[in-house]
Structures are given as C-alpha cells and as structure tokens.
Design a protein around this motif. Structure first.
Motif, mmCIF file in Angstrom:
data_model
loop_
_atom_site.group_PDB
_atom_site.id
_atom_site.type_symbol
_atom_site.label_atom_id
_atom_site.label_comp_id
_atom_site.label_asym_id
_atom_site.label_seq_id
_atom_site.Cartn_x
_atom_site.Cartn_y
_atom_site.Cartn_z
ATOM 1 N N CYS A 135 10.493 -0.357 -37.522
ATOM 2 C CA CYS A 135 10.659 0.382 -36.333
ATOM 3 C C CYS A 135 10.222 1.757 -36.369
ATOM 4 N N ASN A 136 8.804 2.189 -36.695
ATOM 5 C CA ASN A 136 8.323 3.304 -37.107
ATOM 6 C C ASN A 136 7.304 3.704 -36.397
ATOM 7 N N SER A 137 7.032 3.110 -35.092
ATOM 8 C CA SER A 137 5.907 3.502 -33.969
ATOM 9 C C SER A 137 4.533 2.952 -34.554
ATOM 10 N N VAL A 138 4.431 2.315 -35.679
ATOM 11 C CA VAL A 138 3.352 2.209 -36.016
ATOM 12 C C VAL A 138 2.775 0.526 -35.655
ATOM 13 N N PRO A 139 1.767 0.359 -35.061
ATOM 14 C CA PRO A 139 1.546 -1.070 -34.782
ATOM 15 C C PRO A 139 1.024 -1.987 -35.780
ATOM 16 N N VAL A 140 1.533 -3.153 -35.577
ATOM 17 C CA VAL A 140 1.056 -4.359 -36.282
ATOM 18 C C VAL A 140 0.029 -5.403 -35.727
ATOM 19 N N ARG A 141 -1.091 -5.533 -36.160
ATOM 20 C CA ARG A 141 -2.098 -6.200 -35.390
ATOM 21 C C ARG A 141 -2.335 -7.743 -35.943
ATOM 22 N N GLN A 142 -2.454 -8.520 -35.204
ATOM 23 C CA GLN A 142 -2.932 -9.934 -35.716
ATOM 24 C C GLN A 142 -3.970 -10.520 -35.028
ATOM 25 N N ARG A 143 -5.199 -11.075 -35.636
ATOM 26 C CA ARG A 143 -6.216 -11.501 -35.113
ATOM 27 C C ARG A 143 -5.781 -13.147 -34.925
ATOM 28 N N ILE A 144 -6.181 -13.659 -33.708
ATOM 29 C CA ILE A 144 -6.002 -15.147 -33.446
ATOM 30 C C ILE A 144 -7.394 -15.670 -33.095
ATOM 31 N N THR A 145 -7.787 -16.529 -33.999
ATOM 32 C CA THR A 145 -9.239 -16.844 -33.669
ATOM 33 C C THR A 145 -8.819 -18.381 -33.120
ATOM 34 N N ASN A 146 -9.989 -19.038 -32.484
ATOM 35 C CA ASN A 146 -9.717 -20.375 -32.134
ATOM 36 C C ASN A 146 -8.583 -20.716 -31.482
ATOM 37 N N ALA A 147 -8.205 -19.970 -30.669
ATOM 38 C CA ALA A 147 -6.984 -19.784 -29.713
ATOM 39 C C ALA A 147 -6.538 -21.149 -29.125
ATOM 40 N N PRO A 148 -5.075 -21.358 -29.168
ATOM 41 C CA PRO A 148 -4.736 -22.598 -28.372
ATOM 42 C C PRO A 148 -4.626 -21.875 -27.051
#
Length: 176
Positions: A135-148
């Motif tokens: 909880c440090n105000s830094v975004p975590v990003r995740q790429r979702i390819t071929n999404a459901p």
C-alpha cells in the motif's frame, strides 16, 4: 367508625410522609453523586484522543486522491476509447469486480493501494494470477491478452492493512 376512618387516614399519611422522606433522601444522594465530578482533574484519567469522523473522512479523501492520481482516473480523457472502467474501495471492503470485456482483445489492468500494509490481488482471466501488493501508492499493472468475456478482480487487505485501493482497465489498441 369515624375513628377507624381517621386511623386509616393517619396510617396512610404516615406512609406518604415516609415515602416522601425516602424519595427526598434518594434524590439528594443522586444529586450529590452526580454533581461531585472532579473539576480539578484529581484522580481523573486523561481521555484518550479519538479519531473524529471528519478526520477519518479527510484521511480517506486524501488517500482516494492519491489513488486517483496514480491511476490517472481523476480526469479520464476517453477520446480515444481505450478506457473501460475503474473504481475505488476501502481496503477493509476490498475489490470484488466482475468486468465485462470483449473476448480476444487485449487490456491492461492497473491496481494501486494507498495507506498502510499490503493487499492480496487475485485476477482471473483465462488463468488466475495472484500477488501481494504494497500500500505504497505505486500502481501494479498486468497485461491481459486474448481476454475472456469477463475479468474477475479480487483484492483483500491483509491483517492490519488500511487505506484505499483502486483499479483501472484500459483496452490496448493495435495489440492482439
């Protein structure tokens, strides 16, 4: 007979007087106890400071603003149609989002926590991904390819964690 009536009357007055004296004694004792508060602070414990609702509200608003700024959702400009959805929740409430996506397209999911502690992030697209986020105000990003058709995002605060969490989903254009 008049005498009997008088005795009854006198007996009744005696009970009334006795009751009045008793009531006066009780009220006097209550008044003395109630008004004998310690005005000079001797023997009184210092009251513990409490968090007022407005202070808590101000803290929450500040954390919400941090999350919005980190995710860029304070003023979303969706002129290019990439923005899908976003949201904010208290860590104590968690995130339990079910986001409708277009099957086969690509997206990015960004999650940020502002506050104290850590949260557990679980994202289920075609396969589940789990990770712990500070909880440090830094975004975590995740790429979702071929999404459901649906993206399931669950975030739960770990013990002792407080603050605000937010998420944002954007479509990736030109990416399979």
């Amino acid at each position: 007979m008049a005498l009997l009536g008088n005795q009854v009357m006198t007996h009744g007055l005696r009970h009334s007087r006795h009751g009045a004296v008793l009531l006066a004694s009780i009220l006097s004792a209550a008044l003395v106890v109630g008004c004998s508060g310690d005005h000079e602070g001797r023997g009184a414990k210092d009251p513990k400071p409490s968090t007022t609702p407005s202070a808590t509200s101000d803290q929450t608003e500040a954390l919400e603003k941090k999350v919005e700024e980190a995710l860029g959702i304070a003023d979303v400009d969706d002129t290019n149609g990439q923005f899908v959805e976003s949201g904010l929740e208290r860590v104590s409430d968690g995130i339990h989002a079910r986001s409708a996506l277009t099957n086969g397209k690509s997206y990015t999911l960004a999650v940020v926590c502002a506050g104290v502690g850590k949260v557990r992030l679980a994202v289920t697209a075609k396969r589940p991904v789990r990770q712990t986020v500070e909880c440090n105000s830094v975004p975590v990003r995740q790429r979702i390819t071929n999404a459901p058709d649906q993206l399931v995002t669950d975030v739960e605060g770990l013990e002792g964690s407080t603050g605000v969490i937010g998420w944002r989903i954007d479509e990736l254009r030109g990416v399979p």
